[in-house]
Design a protein around this motif. Structure first.
Motif, mmCIF file in Angstrom:
data_model
loop_
_atom_site.group_PDB
_atom_site.id
_atom_site.type_symbol
_atom_site.label_atom_id
_atom_site.label_comp_id
_atom_site.label_asym_id
_atom_site.label_seq_id
_atom_site.Cartn_x
_atom_site.Cartn_y
_atom_site.Cartn_z
ATOM 1 N N VAL A 11 6.825 -5.582 -2.729
ATOM 2 C CA VAL A 11 5.896 -5.497 -1.599
ATOM 3 C C VAL A 11 5.466 -4.037 -1.550
ATOM 4 N N GLY A 12 4.175 -3.828 -1.836
ATOM 5 C CA GLY A 12 3.671 -2.462 -1.920
ATOM 6 C C GLY A 12 2.661 -2.180 -0.822
ATOM 7 N N GLY A 13 2.173 -0.952 -0.845
ATOM 8 C CA GLY A 13 1.135 -0.589 0.104
ATOM 9 C C GLY A 13 1.685 -0.402 1.511
ATOM 10 N N LEU A 14 3.011 -0.319 1.594
ATOM 11 C CA LEU A 14 3.637 -0.064 2.900
ATOM 12 C C LEU A 14 4.412 1.244 2.805
ATOM 13 N N ALA A 15 5.026 1.629 3.929
ATOM 14 C CA ALA A 15 5.740 2.923 3.966
ATOM 15 C C ALA A 15 4.768 4.042 3.600
ATOM 16 N N VAL A 16 3.542 3.852 4.065
ATOM 17 C CA VAL A 16 2.529 4.892 3.836
ATOM 18 C C VAL A 16 2.057 5.435 5.182
ATOM 19 N N GLY A 17 3.001 5.466 6.117
ATOM 20 C CA GLY A 17 2.681 6.086 7.409
ATOM 21 C C GLY A 17 2.404 5.094 8.526
ATOM 22 N N LEU B 151 0.401 -2.279 -12.689
ATOM 23 C CA LEU B 151 -0.476 -1.254 -12.134
ATOM 24 C C LEU B 151 -1.226 -1.875 -10.956
ATOM 25 N N ASP B 152 -1.254 -1.209 -9.858
ATOM 26 C CA ASP B 152 -1.933 -1.738 -8.674
ATOM 27 C C ASP B 152 -2.771 -0.625 -8.056
ATOM 28 N N GLU B 153 -3.686 -1.026 -7.206
ATOM 29 C CA GLU B 153 -4.473 -0.018 -6.481
ATOM 30 C C GLU B 153 -3.886 0.123 -5.079
ATOM 31 N N CYS B 154 -3.406 1.322 -4.799
ATOM 32 C CA CYS B 154 -2.803 1.564 -3.484
ATOM 33 C C CYS B 154 -3.832 2.324 -2.653
ATOM 34 N N ILE B 155 -4.202 1.768 -1.522
ATOM 35 C CA ILE B 155 -5.172 2.494 -0.687
ATOM 36 C C ILE B 155 -4.468 3.024 0.552
ATOM 37 N N GLY C 141 5.350 -8.169 -10.133
ATOM 38 C CA GLY C 141 4.058 -8.029 -9.474
ATOM 39 C C GLY C 141 4.243 -7.273 -8.163
ATOM 40 N N ILE C 142 3.149 -6.787 -7.605
ATOM 41 C CA ILE C 142 3.207 -6.031 -6.348
ATOM 42 C C ILE C 142 2.258 -6.653 -5.329
ATOM 43 N N VAL C 143 2.797 -7.156 -4.238
ATOM 44 C CA VAL C 143 1.981 -7.741 -3.172
ATOM 45 C C VAL C 143 1.267 -6.612 -2.435
ATOM 46 N N GLN C 144 -0.052 -6.759 -2.317
ATOM 47 C CA GLN C 144 -0.843 -5.785 -1.579
ATOM 48 C C GLN C 144 -1.531 -6.502 -0.411
ATOM 49 N N GLY C 145 -2.466 -5.822 0.234
ATOM 50 C CA GLY C 145 -3.159 -6.455 1.364
ATOM 51 C C GLY C 145 -3.106 -5.622 2.635
ATOM 52 N N THR D 127 10.788 1.354 -13.543
ATOM 53 C CA THR D 127 9.745 2.391 -13.527
ATOM 54 C C THR D 127 8.561 1.918 -12.702
ATOM 55 N N ASP D 128 8.081 2.791 -11.825
ATOM 56 C CA ASP D 128 6.861 2.490 -11.108
ATOM 57 C C ASP D 128 5.705 2.687 -12.089
ATOM 58 N N SER D 129 4.583 2.021 -11.799
ATOM 59 C CA SER D 129 3.501 1.923 -12.798
ATOM 60 C C SER D 129 2.575 3.127 -12.792
ATOM 61 N N GLY D 130 2.634 3.912 -11.741
ATOM 62 C CA GLY D 130 1.728 5.049 -11.656
ATOM 63 C C GLY D 130 0.640 4.855 -10.624
ATOM 64 N N GLY D 131 0.430 3.619 -10.195
ATOM 65 C CA GLY D 131 -0.648 3.347 -9.241
ATOM 66 C C GLY D 131 -0.542 4.214 -7.998
ATOM 67 N N PHE D 132 0.602 4.198 -7.417
ATOM 68 C CA PHE D 132 0.799 4.928 -6.155
ATOM 69 C C PHE D 132 0.710 6.426 -6.387
ATOM 70 N N GLN D 133 1.305 6.917 -7.481
ATOM 71 C CA GLN D 133 1.355 8.364 -7.731
ATOM 72 C C GLN D 133 -0.031 8.908 -8.061
ATOM 73 N N LEU E 160 11.037 -3.842 -1.856
ATOM 74 C CA LEU E 160 10.145 -3.148 -0.911
ATOM 75 C C LEU E 160 10.018 -1.694 -1.357
ATOM 76 N N MET E 161 8.850 -1.324 -1.855
ATOM 77 C CA MET E 161 8.661 -0.035 -2.518
ATOM 78 C C MET E 161 8.564 1.123 -1.528
ATOM 79 N N GLY E 162 9.350 2.169 -1.811
ATOM 80 C CA GLY E 162 9.243 3.392 -1.035
ATOM 81 C C GLY E 162 9.988 3.358 0.296
ATOM 82 N N VAL E 163 10.828 2.366 0.505
ATOM 83 C CA VAL E 163 11.530 2.242 1.799
ATOM 84 C C VAL E 163 13.033 2.404 1.565
HETATM 85 C C1 LIG Z 1 6.900 6.245 0.031
HETATM 86 N N1 LIG Z 1 6.196 5.016 0.249
HETATM 87 C C2 LIG Z 1 5.761 4.265 -0.803
HETATM 88 N N2 LIG Z 1 4.985 3.210 -0.641
HETATM 89 C C3 LIG Z 1 4.701 2.748 -1.869
HETATM 90 C C4 LIG Z 1 3.888 1.714 -2.276
HETATM 91 C C5 LIG Z 1 3.718 1.475 -3.613
HETATM 92 C C6 LIG Z 1 4.377 2.265 -4.579
HETATM 93 C C7 LIG Z 1 5.202 3.306 -4.177
HETATM 94 C C8 LIG Z 1 5.357 3.551 -2.818
HETATM 95 N N3 LIG Z 1 6.038 4.514 -2.113
HETATM 96 N N4 LIG Z 1 4.143 2.043 -5.906
HETATM 97 C C9 LIG Z 1 3.223 1.166 -6.330
HETATM 98 N N5 LIG Z 1 2.949 1.003 -7.649
HETATM 99 N N6 LIG Z 1 2.529 0.428 -5.446
HETATM 100 C C10 LIG Z 1 2.842 0.394 -4.055
#
Ligand SMILES: CNc1nc2cc3c(cc2[nH]1)N=C(N)NC3
Length: 371
Positions: free
Chosen positions: A215-221, A146-150, A187-191, A92-98, A246-249
């Motif tokens: 590894v978070g904060g990527l795949a955001v464009g 839970l992480d802060e995604c910017i 844990g989720i690597v940010q930066g 389960t994702d923590s909700g930070g990104f959503q 690698l989250m979201g990829v």
């Molecule tokens: C679609 N791209 C994407 N990047 C992400 C990055 C994160 C995530 C979900 C994502 N999805 N969930 C997190 N809790 N943190 C980082």
């Protein structure tokens, strides 16, 4: 039956790794693709089909499930596995990104986030501790901090502030999670796109001795080469013997290039969302079934596929369903796309085990280009 969480590296080929995560609810073969089951369902699929395609684990989302039907309600009904009838591992994702991407964010502070539900506008607060509590109520097997995604691009000072707060939140999530042998908290690597910040985040999380690292904060464009550059600096600083997620990829091409840099786990809405919009992923590349050129094409997507959606239906029929906005169109193309993604992961795992990943990746890529 394994009572603990354990990760075994079975083979390496360059930086690519073939491994297995053993958990009480099942074994996850890595590199793994995790179909996204946001609200306790992989959209347009029966979970039996998802399993039959080779998925060892699916994703759920804290943000969506806490808003509807509610974490306490899911717990009262026996937990997410019982609720959705998926007895295998769930991450389960923590909700930070959503929260950042879906809700109307009202406040973010050291304490956590305050936001309005995108469903009914109701106000919610989520601290690192509450996120872990919700994931526990869902009976999630792999829980994310839970992480802060910017959003990128961002000033370095902003990326640094968010990365450092995410590290403090990681500590709090680790404390809140405690010691649950059959489960894991990653844990989720940010930066952002800053190599120095990424290295500092990876080093600090590695020192926390967590069971796995995302590894978070990527795949955001960001461009793919920026994402890959961040993987180059991040993976080498994460513990070799722990899973990397690698989250979201991502697209099949993203996955090949990320496996080559040491990533073990992936999740992405691409195959399911694209399927609902008429796009088919195949070993010959992408096919947009909305396009009129398919209107009288009696060929299936791929006659050599083991998947009925791919092998038995004509492109003309799929085109008709997509153009008519028939539910079966999204169902068949989602089925095809998840079948293709799991077939790709099986080919990747096999190639690493045989020490021929780079060659196989080239062959697969050429297959897409040949069309
Ligand atoms: C679609 N791209 C994407 N990047 C992400 C990055 C994160 C995530 C979900 C994502 N999805 N969930 C997190 N809790 N943190 C980082």
């Amino acid at each position: 039956m394994n009572s603990e969480f354990s990760f075994r590296l079975l083979a390496t080929d360059g930086k690519a790794r073939r491994g297995e995560i053993s958990m009480p609810r099942g074994t996850i073969r890595t590199p793994a693709f995790m179909p996204v089951g946001t609200a306790g369902t992989v959209k347009a699929m029966y979970l039996d089909q998802v399993r039959d395609l080779g998925a060892d684990i699916i994703l759920g989302n804290t943000y969506h499930l806490m808003l509807r039907p509610g974490a306490e309600r899911v717990a009262k009904l026996g937990g997410l596995h019982e609720f959705a009838r998926w007895p295998y591992p769930i991450l389960t994702d923590s909700g930070g990104f959503q929260v950042m991407s879906l809700s109307q964010l009202r406040k973010i502070s050291e304490k956590g986030v305050v936001f309005n539900s995108h469903i009914d506008g109701s106000k919610h607060e989520m601290s690192p501790e509450r996120s872990i509590e919700i994931q526990g109520l869902l009976d999630s097997d792999i829980q994310m901090q839970l992480d802060e995604c910017i959003a990128l691009p961002a000033p370095v000072s902003e990326m640094e502030r968010a990365m450092e707060m995410s590290l403090r939140w990681a500590e709090r999530c680790k404390t809140a999670f405690g010691d649950q042998p059959g489960k894991a908290m990653f844990g989720i690597v940010q930066g952002g796109d800053n190599e120095t910040l990424r290295m500092r985040s990876a080093d600090a999380l590695a020192a926390m001795n967590l069971k796995g690292y995302a590894v978070g904060g990527l795949a955001v464009g960001e461009p793919q080469d920026v994402m890959l550059a961040m993987l180059d600096v991040t993976c080498e600083r994460l513990p070799h013997e722990k899973p990397r997620y690698l989250m979201g990829v991502g697209t099949p091409d993203d996955i090949l290039k990320s496996v080559a840099r040491g990533i073990d786990m992936f999740d992405c809405v691409m195959p399911t969302r694209a399927g609902r919009h008429g796009l088919a992923f195949t070993r010959h590349g992408k096919i947009n079934l909305r396009n009129a050129r398919h209107a009288e094409d009696h060929r299936p997507l791929d006659e050599e596929s083991a998947c009925p959606a791919t092998r038995d239906y004509s492109r003309a029929y799929l085109h008709h369903l997509v153009r008519s906005n028939e539910a079966l169109g999204g169902m068949l193309l989602t089925w095809n796309n998840l079948a293709y993604y799991q077939h790709l992961m099986a080919e990747i795992r096999e190639a690493i085990a045989q020490g021929r990943f780079e060659q196989r990746a080239t062959e697969i890529t050429e297959g897409w280009q040949r069309g």
